[in-house]
Design an enzyme around this catalytic site. Structure first.
Site, PDB file in Angstrom:
ATOM      1  N   HIS A 178       0.838  -1.204   0.000  1.00 34.18           N
ATOM      2  CA  HIS A 178       0.000   0.000   0.000  1.00 34.18           C
ATOM      3  C   HIS A 178       0.867   1.246   0.000  1.00 34.18           C
ATOM      4  CE1 HIS A 178      -3.495   2.531   1.387  1.00 34.18           C
ATOM      5  NE2 HIS A 178      -4.087   1.719   0.544  1.00 34.18           N
ATOM      6  N   HIS A 196      -5.388   5.674  -5.540  1.00 32.58           N
ATOM      7  CA  HIS A 196      -6.580   6.272  -4.947  1.00 32.58           C
ATOM      8  C   HIS A 196      -7.048   7.434  -5.828  1.00 32.58           C
ATOM      9  CE1 HIS A 196      -4.662   4.289  -1.485  1.00 32.58           C
ATOM     10  NE2 HIS A 196      -5.883   4.162  -1.011  1.00 32.58           N
ATOM     11  N   HIS A 205      -7.514  -2.506  -4.795  1.00 39.03           N
ATOM     12  CA  HIS A 205      -7.698  -3.042  -3.452  1.00 39.03           C
ATOM     13  C   HIS A 205      -8.322  -4.442  -3.487  1.00 39.03           C
ATOM     14  CE1 HIS A 205      -7.051   1.219  -2.402  1.00 39.03           C
ATOM     15  NE2 HIS A 205      -6.559   0.725  -1.281  1.00 39.03           N
ATOM     16  N   HIS A 327     -15.193   5.431   2.996  1.00 38.95           N
ATOM     17  CA  HIS A 327     -13.811   4.920   3.027  1.00 38.95           C
ATOM     18  C   HIS A 327     -12.842   5.898   3.683  1.00 38.95           C
ATOM     19  CE1 HIS A 327      -9.767   5.022   1.116  1.00 38.95           C
ATOM     20  NE2 HIS A 327      -9.753   3.764   1.530  1.00 38.95           N
ATOM     21  N   HIS A 331     -10.853   5.704   7.613  1.00 41.90           N
ATOM     22  CA  HIS A 331      -9.403   5.805   7.798  1.00 41.90           C
ATOM     23  C   HIS A 331      -9.072   6.912   8.803  1.00 41.90           C
ATOM     24  CE1 HIS A 331      -7.116   3.159   5.098  1.00 41.90           C
ATOM     25  NE2 HIS A 331      -8.160   3.197   4.276  1.00 41.90           N
ATOM     26  N   PHE A 351      -1.727   6.782   4.275  1.00 39.92           N
ATOM     27  CA  PHE A 351      -1.625   5.682   3.322  1.00 39.92           C
ATOM     28  C   PHE A 351      -0.380   4.833   3.541  1.00 39.92           C
ATOM     29  CE2 PHE A 351      -4.249   8.245   0.053  1.00 39.92           C
ATOM     30  CZ  PHE A 351      -5.416   7.676   0.519  1.00 39.92           C
ATOM     31  N   HIS A 364     -11.310  -2.727   4.167  1.00 42.00           N
ATOM     32  CA  HIS A 364     -11.405  -2.801   2.709  1.00 42.00           C
ATOM     33  C   HIS A 364     -12.194  -4.017   2.241  1.00 42.00           C
ATOM     34  CE1 HIS A 364      -9.406   0.555   0.757  1.00 42.00           C
ATOM     35  NE2 HIS A 364      -8.752   0.677   1.896  1.00 42.00           N
TER      36      HIS A 364
END
Length: 586
Positions: A178, A196, A205, A327, A331, A351, A364
């Site tokens: 990632h 992204h 993903h 999403h 995070h 990230f 995810h």
């Protein structure tokens, strides 16, 4: 809506044991060694330095084929891009460099994967035969036996790091996947590769979790093992899954924000500011956000998946609805409080470090599930047919440490990939907001027109304006053919910041911006801090589909409507060039 929210089941926590004894889950000895007795098709170089160039004789190889991905691992991705669009090839491992912590210094370790000895021979992945689907279960509903198995698998993956820090199936190297794809380590066509904020988000993903899941299963000799999914779209799952909240467990991450512990109800639109409302109102807001992101604002494929990102274009052209919310918000909600001195949101809130928290893969899992669910909602909700999307590629290692290239087109059906999701109710489908705050139509004549408000230098307070529609009183057929889109052009902001602003239609001064379960609420724009080239200014467009909102608010026959923007986080760094309403083919 009010009557239904009183019966919503609440998040509950339960005492779980972090200890386990499962002698039946024994990995083969060779699984703990990079060059063990297992016969391997590829040797792996553990040299993390990427100095020197990998040379290849490209004479006789069509340059366009190279850029299309046939030579993406050969270094050709760094050639000047073609004028015509083409798919994103797999990253050039030879050019993998230093990743940068979002809003911080360079990552203090290499995120680049171990390189296969023969890059030129990396083949395309072929799915093994499927005799039994792996079934992903909702994390809040799994039993103690499953939790013990999951803990053991993660423990063994962590143990691989101790034996060889460059083992491609070790815990840290898997997390680095990632980091490399998302924090600037890879370059494509001379530009940063970013998976992204574009149509690559869902397929990247999906492939990532596919291999991660198979690696975990191999470490406990269970090919049927499946990752759990964080069922945050259901009230019972709107908290950190309890099995991740046990100190001493391999699933625990001490870097999470303390406020996520002990069954705290989550905010699916969270960006650092706590909403002052009741738990039931919070759940109602969450269900409304899900309804808007899955149904109202995602009637068209590109609105759901994100904007096109062909080779040669700038990264981060625009994200789809689910990547935006929930999403990004989850995070931000899970990671530490950012102070840009000692913390940059680790682990989940940045990230580069997100994969170091086991709950990342659980999160995810549900993001991936939303892709499956969305395609069952009818209308034009189906996979993209654009070849630039279908032929885009990524690079991964499998459970046997073999390197592979994969294409987007091969991951559209999760069952063909060997897994599916245990069904859970989706109550947000039936949470269409119907109770209006405002009676009748707001007097748009008393509001400044959009042409007088924009360009807007900063969104540091709530603003209202009137905006003209290109057509009113449209027929059902016209609505099916074209979606009415409220569009904000050139939304610019500091991409190192958490931001969020909400959009409402036809509201007066009495409305409560913290109550989203109203038909006037149109949607949100958010940003999770990320690396974006050498500058720190993101420039994106933001579109909201409003066909349904025109009907629900009784505005179908109006030529002019009222729009209100409410900053929730970071408004002082947001500017907007213009706003308009457009009709576009869906």
């Amino acid at each position: 809506m009010a009557s239904s929210t009183t019966t919503l089941p609440l998040c509950t926590n339960k005492t779980l044991s972090s200890s386990f004894t499962h002698n039946s889950f024994v990995a083969k000895p060779s699984q703990f060694f990079l060059h063990g007795s297992r016969r391997q098709s590829f040797k792996v170089s553990c040299n993390a330095n990427n100095s020197g160039e990998h040379e290849k004789n490209l004479e006789g190889v069509d340059r366009r084929n190279v850029l299309l991905g046939l030579g993406g691992l050969y270094g050709a991705a760094n050639l000047a891009p073609l004028a015509t669009a083409s798919p994103i090839p797999p990253p050039d491992l030879n050019s993998c460099g230093t990743a940068t912590i979002t809003d911080g210094p360079p990552v203090p370790y290499s995120c680049c994967p171990p390189k296969p000895e023969d890059l030129d021979s990396v083949p395309y992945y072929k799915f093994p035969s499927v005799t039994k689907l792996r079934i992903r279960q909702p994390a809040h509903a799994v039993d103690e036996e499953y939790i013990a198995k999951y803990q053991l698998a993660i423990s063994r993956m962590r143990e691989l790091d101790k034996l060889d820090p460059f083992d491609p199936i070790g815990f840290k190297q898997q997390a680095n996947v990632h980091c490399a794809y998302c924090n600037g380590a890879y370059k494509i066509g001379g530009k940063e590769l970013q998976v992204h904020f574009s149509w690559l988000f869902f397929p990247f993903h999906r492939w990532y979790l596919y291999f991660y899941e198979r690696i975990l299963g191999s470490l406990i000799n269970d090919p049927t093992f499946a990752l759990p999914y964080w069922n945050w779209d259901h009230p019972k799952g709107m908290c950190l899954p309890p099995m991740f909240d046990v100190e001493g467990s391999s699933l625990y991450d001490a870097k999470r924000n303390p406020h996520v512990r002990n069954g705290t109800t989550m905010d699916l639109g969270s960006f650092g500011e706590e909403v002052q409302t009741t738990q039931l109102q919070q759940m109602a807001n969450n269900l409304t956000l899900m309804y808007r992101q899955m149904i109202t604002n995602a009637p068209c494929p590109l609105l759901f998946f994100g904007k096109p990102y062909p080779l040669g274009t700038d990264p981060s052209p625009g994200m789809g609805t689910i990547e935006d919310i929930p999403h990004n918000a989850i995070h931000a909600w899970t990671g530490t409080v950012r102070d840009n001195v000692t913390s940059f949101g680790e682990d989940m809130g940045n990230f580069y470090s997100a994969g170091l928290d086991p709950v990342f893969y659980c999160h995810h899992g549900n993001v991936d599930r939303m892709w499956n669910v969305w395609k069952t909602l009818g209308g034009k909700r189906k996979d993209l047919a654009d070849k630039d999307w279908l032929n885009s590629e990524f690079f991964f290692y499998d459970e046997n440490r073999n390197p592979w290239r994969v294409k987007v087109r091969d991951c559209l059906d999760s069952k063909k990939m060997g897994y599916d999701y245990e069904p859970m109710p989706t109550p947000w489908r039936y949470c269409k907001p119907i109770r209006k705050t405002t009676t009748g139509k707001v007097n748009t004549g008393a509001l400044p027109p959009a042409s007088k408000v924009f360009p807007l230098a900063k969104l540091d307070r709530a603003i209202s304006f009137s905006i003209n529609r290109p057509a009113s009183s449209r027929t059902s057929q016209e609505k099916r053919e074209q979606e009415e889109l409220l569009t904000f052009n050139h939304v610019k902001y500091d991409d190192r910041k958490n931001i969020r602003f909400d959009v409402f239609l036809n509201v007066n001064k009495t409305f409560n911006a913290d109550e989203l379960d109203k038909p006037e609420f149109a949607g949100c724009y958010t940003n999770l801090p990320h690396v974006h080239g050498d500058t720190h200014t993101a420039d994106a467009s933001f579109q909201l589909a409003i066909n349904e909102l025109m009907e629900d608010n009784g505005l179908e026959d109006e030529d002019t409507i009222a729009v209100t923007l409410v900053p929730k986080k970071g408004g002082e760094v947001i500017s907007i060039e213009s706003a308009e309403i457009k009709l576009e083919d869906c």
